[in-house]
Design an enzyme around this catalytic site. Structure first.
Site, PDB file in Angstrom:
ATOM      1  N   ASP A 147       0.833  -1.201   0.000  1.00  0.00           N
ATOM      2  CA  ASP A 147       0.000   0.000   0.000  1.00  0.00           C
ATOM      3  C   ASP A 147       0.865   1.248   0.000  1.00  0.00           C
ATOM      4  O   ASP A 147       2.036   1.218   0.376  1.00  0.00           O
ATOM      5  CB  ASP A 147      -0.900   0.019   1.241  1.00  0.00           C
ATOM      6  CG  ASP A 147      -2.206  -0.717   1.016  1.00  0.00           C
ATOM      7  OD1 ASP A 147      -2.444  -1.166  -0.119  1.00  0.00           O
ATOM      8  OD2 ASP A 147      -2.982  -0.858   1.977  1.00  0.00           O
ATOM      9  N   MET A 201      -9.706   9.534   7.287  1.00  0.00           N
ATOM     10  CA  MET A 201      -9.853  10.045   5.914  1.00  0.00           C
ATOM     11  C   MET A 201     -10.713  11.308   5.848  1.00  0.00           C
ATOM     12  O   MET A 201     -11.537  11.476   4.962  1.00  0.00           O
ATOM     13  CB  MET A 201     -10.449   8.965   5.001  1.00  0.00           C
ATOM     14  CG  MET A 201      -9.715   7.632   5.070  1.00  0.00           C
ATOM     15  SD  MET A 201     -10.568   6.309   4.195  1.00  0.00           S
ATOM     16  CE  MET A 201      -9.973   4.859   5.061  1.00  0.00           C
ATOM     17  N   LYS A 230      -3.756   2.641  -2.614  1.00  0.00           N
ATOM     18  CA  LYS A 230      -5.006   3.339  -2.894  1.00  0.00           C
ATOM     19  C   LYS A 230      -5.008   4.614  -2.066  1.00  0.00           C
ATOM     20  O   LYS A 230      -4.981   4.568  -0.845  1.00  0.00           O
ATOM     21  CB  LYS A 230      -6.217   2.472  -2.558  1.00  0.00           C
ATOM     22  CG  LYS A 230      -6.283   1.165  -3.336  1.00  0.00           C
ATOM     23  CD  LYS A 230      -7.489   0.337  -2.966  1.00  0.00           C
ATOM     24  CE  LYS A 230      -8.769   0.920  -3.545  1.00  0.00           C
ATOM     25  NZ  LYS A 230      -8.807   0.891  -5.012  1.00  0.00           N
TER      26      LYS A 230
END
Length: 279
Positions: free
Chosen positions: A55, A184, A76
């Site tokens: 990642d 996020m 991602k």
């Protein structure tokens, strides 16, 4: 006792490299930020890996633990071009059919907002053995960075971990626990503050913002829910965790003050609308 497992026994799924059947995937949780926050089990899995699918948030220094492996970037990142989940699933299956040990390296803890379910399902459908190695998730790293325990005796008995952005791209907030931690939300801090007020949080409820928790350049700032927008400039462009409620409150002063956590300065201090926290 026959069949019992001692402290060093490995979970079912993946064994040591010398006895490992072809086609095993180890999901390694890299932890947040610095490479040395990975677990010993995760580091040992990297040492056995033939291929590592990594990642974007995994510390590049972790490559030193698997210099023999082929590394494939499948990160991602929000609002940026990244590998599609279906492509990652297909790569995992292909790699496991061609190599003995494949490591899927995920930032934080693989089970917390790491899209682990989809990848486990893809491997199960292909009949490929796997193992999941747990790690430290960003919420815990942020709490440690700021020295603000997520649970507090008598007033902080529950913690909720939430993604601020839904799969459809909607911003949502709630008040379902004594402490809410939002992942996020870095690009939506102003809107998140409004959503929190609408969800029933008091305007003066404590809010803690930590970006790049666990890294040498981590930033910590404290706010009230109504003033959460003030954190946007300081934490701009950085992976950010927002803690609201009991776990964000400053500790009561007791005895000799201790130095604040190490905090990097804002890129432009003259424009910074807030002061880094001093828990």
């Amino acid at each position: 006792m026959t069949g019992s497992k001692g402290p060093g026994a490995r979970p079912a799924g993946c064994g040591d490299r010398d006895t490992q059947p072809a086609g095993c995937v180890v999901f390694v949780s890299a932890g947040p930020g610095a490479a040395d926050l990975i677990t010993l089990r995760g580091a040992r899995a990297l040492a056995r890996a033939d291929v590592v699918l990594a990642d974007a948030l995994a510390d590049p220094a972790l490559r030193e633990l698997a210099p023999q492996a082929r590394w494939i970037a499948v990160g991602k990142r929000g609002f940026e071009h990244s590998a599609k989940q279906t492509e990652i699933n297909a790569l995992l299956v292909k790699a496991a059919r061609e190599h003995a040990v494949v490591v899927r390296l995920k930032g934080g803890d693989a089970s917390i907002f790491g899209r682990l379910e989809e990848e486990l399902a893809a491997l199960a459908a292909a009949g490929i053995a796997c193992e999941v190695v747990p790690g430290v998730t960003a919420a815990l790293a942020a709490a440690a960075q700021a020295r603000r325990p997520l649970t507090r005796r008598g007033r902080g008995r529950s913690v909720s971990l939430t993604t601020a952005m839904t799969e459809a791209g909607e911003l949502r907030a709630a008040r379902s626990a004594d402490t809410e931690v939002f992942y996020m939300a870095g690009r939506q801090l102003a809107a998140l503050g409004r959503q929190l007020l609408a969800a029933g949080w008091a305007a003066d409820a404590p809010a803690l913002v930590v970006s790049r928790a666990g890294c040498a350049d981590a930033l910590v700032s404290e706010h009230r829910v109504a003033g959460l927008a003030a954190a946007a400039l300081l934490h701009r462009g950085r992976p950010t965790v927002v803690t609201v409620g009991a776990g964000a409150a400053a500790l009561p002063a007791q005895g000799k003050p201790v130095p604040p956590p190490k905090i990097a300065v804002s890129p432009d201090p003259s424009q910074a609308p807030l002061t880094p926290s001093r828990p």
